[in-house]
Scaffold this motif. Structure first.
Motif, PDB file in Angstrom:
ATOM      1  N   CYS A 184     -11.596  56.147  14.694  1.00 41.55           N
ATOM      2  CA  CYS A 184     -12.373  55.947  13.370  1.00 41.55           C
ATOM      3  C   CYS A 184     -11.118  54.692  13.053  1.00 41.55           C
ATOM      4  O   CYS A 184     -11.802  53.312  14.051  1.00 41.55           O
ATOM      5  N   ARG A 185     -10.264  54.339  13.035  1.00 43.95           N
ATOM      6  CA  ARG A 185      -8.625  53.267  12.726  1.00 43.95           C
ATOM      7  C   ARG A 185      -8.374  52.971  13.814  1.00 43.95           C
ATOM      8  O   ARG A 185      -8.884  52.004  14.070  1.00 43.95           O
ATOM      9  N   LEU A 186      -8.995  53.267  15.026  1.00 45.40           N
ATOM     10  CA  LEU A 186      -8.425  52.158  16.707  1.00 45.40           C
ATOM     11  C   LEU A 186     -10.148  51.667  16.839  1.00 45.40           C
ATOM     12  O   LEU A 186      -9.371  51.083  17.381  1.00 45.40           O
ATOM     13  N   ASP A 187     -10.737  51.922  16.526  1.00 43.14           N
ATOM     14  CA  ASP A 187     -12.211  51.611  16.878  1.00 43.14           C
ATOM     15  C   ASP A 187     -12.148  50.197  15.882  1.00 43.14           C
ATOM     16  O   ASP A 187     -12.476  48.846  16.395  1.00 43.14           O
ATOM     17  N   LEU A 188     -11.206  50.630  15.276  1.00 40.87           N
ATOM     18  CA  LEU A 188     -11.873  49.296  13.723  1.00 40.87           C
ATOM     19  C   LEU A 188     -10.525  47.984  14.054  1.00 40.87           C
ATOM     20  O   LEU A 188     -10.822  47.222  14.281  1.00 40.87           O
ATOM     21  N   GLU A 189      -9.543  48.779  14.280  1.00 40.20           N
ATOM     22  CA  GLU A 189      -8.946  47.958  14.883  1.00 40.20           C
ATOM     23  C   GLU A 189      -8.945  47.054  15.904  1.00 40.20           C
ATOM     24  O   GLU A 189      -8.486  45.521  16.133  1.00 40.20           O
ATOM     25  N   LYS A 190      -9.418  48.105  17.370  1.00 37.28           N
ATOM     26  CA  LYS A 190     -10.589  47.222  18.662  1.00 37.28           C
ATOM     27  C   LYS A 190     -11.319  45.574  18.206  1.00 37.28           C
ATOM     28  O   LYS A 190     -10.880  44.548  19.156  1.00 37.28           O
ATOM     29  N   ARG A 191     -12.401  46.044  17.446  1.00 39.15           N
ATOM     30  CA  ARG A 191     -12.963  44.934  16.980  1.00 39.15           C
ATOM     31  C   ARG A 191     -12.427  44.538  16.065  1.00 39.15           C
ATOM     32  O   ARG A 191     -13.298  43.348  16.367  1.00 39.15           O
ATOM     33  N   MET A 192     -11.989  44.371  15.072  1.00 37.29           N
ATOM     34  CA  MET A 192     -10.788  42.983  14.536  1.00 37.29           C
ATOM     35  C   MET A 192     -10.249  42.257  15.231  1.00 37.29           C
ATOM     36  O   MET A 192      -9.719  41.087  15.657  1.00 37.29           O
ATOM     37  N   GLY A 193      -9.514  43.479  16.715  1.00 37.56           N
ATOM     38  CA  GLY A 193      -8.339  41.915  17.584  1.00 37.56           C
ATOM     39  C   GLY A 193      -9.902  41.660  18.365  1.00 37.56           C
ATOM     40  O   GLY A 193      -9.190  40.602  18.827  1.00 37.56           O
ATOM     41  N   ILE A 194     -11.126  41.901  18.772  1.00 36.35           N
ATOM     42  CA  ILE A 194     -11.627  40.838  19.502  1.00 36.35           C
ATOM     43  C   ILE A 194     -11.525  39.293  19.221  1.00 36.35           C
ATOM     44  O   ILE A 194     -12.474  38.589  19.140  1.00 36.35           O
ATOM     45  N   GLN A 195     -12.039  39.745  17.909  1.00 35.11           N
ATOM     46  CA  GLN A 195     -13.017  38.525  16.538  1.00 35.11           C
ATOM     47  C   GLN A 195     -11.583  38.323  15.619  1.00 35.11           C
ATOM     48  O   GLN A 195     -12.084  37.300  14.486  1.00 35.11           O
ATOM     49  N   SER A 240     -18.935  54.736  13.883  1.00 38.95           N
ATOM     50  CA  SER A 240     -19.756  55.463  15.099  1.00 38.95           C
ATOM     51  C   SER A 240     -21.198  54.010  15.032  1.00 38.95           C
ATOM     52  O   SER A 240     -21.716  54.363  16.063  1.00 38.95           O
ATOM     53  N   LEU A 241     -21.473  53.966  13.965  1.00 37.52           N
ATOM     54  CA  LEU A 241     -23.203  52.681  13.785  1.00 37.52           C
ATOM     55  C   LEU A 241     -22.757  51.761  14.501  1.00 37.52           C
ATOM     56  O   LEU A 241     -24.232  50.830  14.608  1.00 37.52           O
ATOM     57  N   LEU A 242     -21.750  50.430  13.833  1.00 33.85           N
ATOM     58  CA  LEU A 242     -21.480  49.494  14.284  1.00 33.85           C
ATOM     59  C   LEU A 242     -21.540  49.755  15.622  1.00 33.85           C
ATOM     60  O   LEU A 242     -22.298  49.961  16.994  1.00 33.85           O
ATOM     61  N   PRO A 243     -22.272  48.402  15.522  1.00 36.58           N
ATOM     62  CA  PRO A 243     -23.157  47.281  17.073  1.00 36.58           C
ATOM     63  C   PRO A 243     -21.734  47.490  17.780  1.00 36.58           C
ATOM     64  O   PRO A 243     -20.862  46.804  17.438  1.00 36.58           O
ATOM     65  N   LYS A 244     -21.791  47.432  19.092  1.00 32.77           N
ATOM     66  CA  LYS A 244     -20.914  46.541  20.181  1.00 32.77           C
ATOM     67  C   LYS A 244     -20.802  45.481  20.812  1.00 32.77           C
ATOM     68  O   LYS A 244     -19.438  45.311  20.767  1.00 32.77           O
ATOM     69  N   GLU A 245     -21.865  44.778  20.181  1.00 32.92           N
ATOM     70  CA  GLU A 245     -21.538  43.430  20.215  1.00 32.92           C
ATOM     71  C   GLU A 245     -20.661  42.376  19.378  1.00 32.92           C
ATOM     72  O   GLU A 245     -20.334  42.970  18.483  1.00 32.92           O
ATOM     73  N   LYS A 246     -20.286  41.417  20.268  1.00 31.62           N
ATOM     74  CA  LYS A 246     -19.675  40.934  19.505  1.00 31.62           C
ATOM     75  C   LYS A 246     -19.806  39.522  18.607  1.00 31.62           C
ATOM     76  O   LYS A 246     -20.917  39.287  18.304  1.00 31.62           O
ATOM     77  N   ASN A 247     -19.156  39.728  17.913  1.00 33.04           N
ATOM     78  CA  ASN A 247     -19.526  38.581  16.555  1.00 33.04           C
ATOM     79  C   ASN A 247     -20.561  39.049  15.805  1.00 33.04           C
ATOM     80  O   ASN A 247     -21.447  38.287  15.164  1.00 33.04           O
ATOM     81  N   VAL A 248     -21.257  40.326  15.680  1.00 29.74           N
ATOM     82  CA  VAL A 248     -21.734  40.360  14.526  1.00 29.74           C
ATOM     83  C   VAL A 248     -21.958  41.057  13.480  1.00 29.74           C
ATOM     84  O   VAL A 248     -22.168  40.337  12.263  1.00 29.74           O
ATOM     85  N   LEU A 249     -20.506  41.296  13.268  1.00 26.87           N
ATOM     86  CA  LEU A 249     -19.932  41.691  11.892  1.00 26.87           C
ATOM     87  C   LEU A 249     -18.626  40.564  12.229  1.00 26.87           C
ATOM     88  O   LEU A 249     -18.231  40.512  12.952  1.00 26.87           O
ATOM     89  N   SER A 250     -18.643  40.073  10.023  1.00 28.53           N
ATOM     90  CA  SER A 250     -17.907  38.909  10.175  1.00 28.53           C
ATOM     91  C   SER A 250     -16.560  40.300  10.301  1.00 28.53           C
ATOM     92  O   SER A 250     -16.302  41.168  10.236  1.00 28.53           O
ATOM     93  N   LEU A 307     -11.701  48.396   7.691  1.00 24.30           N
ATOM     94  CA  LEU A 307      -9.841  49.394   7.999  1.00 24.30           C
ATOM     95  C   LEU A 307      -8.881  49.471   6.647  1.00 24.30           C
ATOM     96  O   LEU A 307      -8.050  50.242   6.446  1.00 24.30           O
ATOM     97  N   ARG A 308      -8.983  49.296   5.695  1.00 21.39           N
ATOM     98  CA  ARG A 308      -8.680  49.656   4.845  1.00 21.39           C
ATOM     99  C   ARG A 308      -9.246  50.194   3.491  1.00 21.39           C
ATOM    100  O   ARG A 308      -8.507  51.481   3.831  1.00 21.39           O
TER     101      ARG A 308
END
Length: 606
Positions: free
Chosen positions: A312-323, A282-292, A300-301
């Motif tokens: 929580c899992r869907l949020d991580l899947e979306k972030r990972m899909g963008i990058q 929930s604290l992860l930044p919304k901006e792209k390419n901030v996290l590897s 996600l694992r």
């Protein structure tokens, strides 16, 4: 701490009533400085089972709470206290302060002293320079101007809730840490807000050196409040990534995220780690390419392992899909953490990740365009994603529990712009066919339709021509496409002809599969076509002659032969429908013509 001679200590100890139990370590220390004040010990304070023999007057002179308890004791010389902040240690410091014994205030004990002073009402109302005032002065002059001290006090304050929040120790420390963080880190980072974390090792190292293990000692609820305050003060997302990574690595230590099965742990420990992970997400930044992508994959694992909420899992899947364009194969190999009878990897999750990538690219308007200057970079990213998915398919194809439907569904998601070659797809299909020998002919044909045989390289074609796992129809199509490609290349360079190497491949294929070559099959089909056309013309002639019988027909009893021009015209029209004809309209040479080349092709490669 004041000293006294041995005789005075012995006489004071002998004066203690025999009904009292053996002195604890805290009581021994208290006795040393209590009796040194030459004040009578007329009251016993019990704190957590430990007895403190103290003087009433010294206590009531600085503590409003002790004044109330003693007045309510009805001349009793024993007072019990419970739930005091800091317990025995805190009360010992408070009693020392009442006796005027000097001790050091530091970041390790200032939170405890401030809270016990508030609890015992040791304020300026009873005496000047009381414990509350002393601790407040130290807190404002030392703690609030030093990052390390503020973090230490913030961590210590967690043990004294809710009174530490009542005196605003937590809120003031959070504001101080957030303010110092914004001032210390923001100026050391680049002013370019578009610089990603992965592109600046220097920035990441500066953040690591700044925080180190400081913030990782905080409890998750306190850490959440701190990060929220830092965001509100404008802390850059690029600097927030390393802090979250350090906290996660420390909090989730001990999880076997690379194993194939989900190992059991204590329910309390599992719950704590689950809460930490969900809060961090929930604290992860919304901006792209901030996290590897590797860090997102690790989260996600852990989310799958700890069985976090679906959101929580869907949020991580979306972030990972963008990058996804920055991911490596290992980032996609997420175990299903299931017991026996299921797939090794979570294919459904990766399919959702790929769909998130495609939706993001579609929202950006970068799917469906040709390669030009504006979209060249996005097409290159799609090409990389396509190769990544093909490599993933090859990795999971050996799983015997992988259904063909999941394999095909994931293969269909590969963007068309990314499929410049089909060698990787052919490799994945071949591995799947090898690991699933019980597939029917229809299923093998269905899975082979996922690749375009015209995009196979010569090496892949040579392998496919001898691959016994492929359906016969696919092998024939591969050979025909390769022959057509060689003919086109020969016509451009040497005026036509097939290479000896390809002829050798065809002969090898005929010997292995006992199939006709495209030219032999062409001759056979043409003969059948001619027979059908003749039969058709006979029927047409019979219908025409039913009304007008001829003399010659009556004598011989045979239908008239069709004219040659009519046969040729029909043959040409039907011949265009034959799939093995050349694209340029030229006829495929017969077997006799292929065995004896013309004189004008004496110097061709055939």
């Amino acid at each position: 701490m004041l000293r006294m001679d041995q005789d005075k200590t012995s006489s004071a100890a002998a004066a203690i009533p025999k009904r009292r139990q053996t002195l604890s370590a805290a009581m021994k220390r208290t006795s040393e400085w209590a009796y040194s004040q030459d004040a009578p010990n007329d009251i016993t304070v019990l704190v957590g089972g430990t007895a403190f023999n103290l003087n009433k007057f010294l206590l009531v002179s600085k503590s409003g709470y002790m004044r109330k308890l003693i007045s309510q004791a009805n001349d009793s010389d024993i007072i019990k206290m419970s739930e005091i902040p800091g317990g025995i240690e805190a009360y010992e410091f408070a009693a020392k302060f009442c006796y005027g014994v000097n001790f050091e205030i530091n970041p390790e004990n200032v939170a405890m002293l401030r809270c016990v002073g508030e609890y015992l009402e040791m304020t300026e109302e009873y005496t000047d320079g009381n414990l509350v005032r002393r601790t407040e002065d130290y807190f404002e002059e030392v703690v609030l101007v030093n990052l390390s001290a503020a973090v230490t006090v913030l961590q210590k304050s967690e043990s004294f809730l809710p009174i530490s929040e009542k005196v605003k120790l937590v809120s003031r420390c959070i504001s101080a840490v957030a303010y110092m963080a914004c001032n210390d880190i923001q100026f050391s980072l680049s002013t370019d807000s578009h610089v990603s974390l992965s592109s600046s090792v220097t920035q990441s190292r500066a953040i690591m050196d700044w925080c180190g293990e400081e913030l990782t000692i905080l409890r998750i609820d306190t850490f959440q409040k701190l990060i929220t305050e830092m965001k509100a003060m404008g802390f850059k997302p690029v600097a927030l990534g390393p802090i979250l990574m350090l906290y996660v690595q420390k909090s989730l230590r001990g999880l076997d995220l690379l194993g194939k099965e989900r190992k059991k742990m204590e329910p309390k420990q599992e719950h704590e780690k689950r809460v930490v992970l969900e809060t961090i997400v929930s604290l992860l930044p919304k901006e792209k390419n901030v996290l590897s992508v590797s860090f997102l994959s690790m989260l996600l694992r852990a989310a799958v392992f700890l069985e976090t909420t679906v959101a929580c899992r869907l949020d991580l899947e979306k972030r990972m899909g963008i990058q996804l364009g920055q991911a490596a194969l290992d980032d996609l190999l997420i175990p299903s953490f299931s017991f026996a009878g299921d797939m090794l990897f979570d294919v459904d999750m990766i399919q959702r990740v790929v769909m998130n990538y495609l939706e993001h690219e579609a929202d950006e308007g970068r799917i469906g365009f040709d390669i030009d200057d504006e979209f060249a970079s996005s097409i290159s990213g799609m090409d990389q994603v396509g190769r990544l998915i093909e490599s993933y398919l090859a990795e999971i194809a050996s799983d015997p529990n992988l259904p063909i439907s999941k394999f095909i569904s994931l293969a269909e998601l590969i963007p068309e712009q990314a499929r410049f070659t089909e060698d990787s797809m052919y490799r994945a299909i071949d591995i799947y066919l090898k690991a699933h020998p019980s597939l029917s002919d229809a299923e093998r044909k269905q899975i082979c339709e996922m690749m375009d045989c015209q995009k196979l390289s010569r090496e892949a074609c040579a392998h496919a021509a001898q691959n016994e796992r492929l359906p016969v129809q696919i092998v024939v199509q591969v050979l025909h496409n390769e022959q057509q490609r060689l003919r086109n290349a020969s016509s451009r360079n040497y005026g036509g002809g097939d290479s000896p190497a390809f002829s050798q491949k065809l002969s090898m294929f005929r010997s292995n599969y006992h199939l006709e070559t495209p030219s032999d099959e062409l001759s056979r089909l043409r003969s059948e076509n001619d027979n059908l056309k003749l039969e058709l013309m006979r029927m047409q002639a019979q219908r025409r002659d039913e009304g007008k019988p001829s003399v010659k027909q009556a004598v011989s009893g045979k239908p008239p032969l069709p004219k040659k021009s009519f046969v040729n015209s029909v043959s040409k029209q039907l011949g265009r429908l034959y799939p093995f004809n050349r694209a340029d309209g030229a006829k495929t040479p017969s077997r006799k013509a292929m065995t004896k080349p013309a004189k004008d092709r004496r110097h061709s490669i055939s």
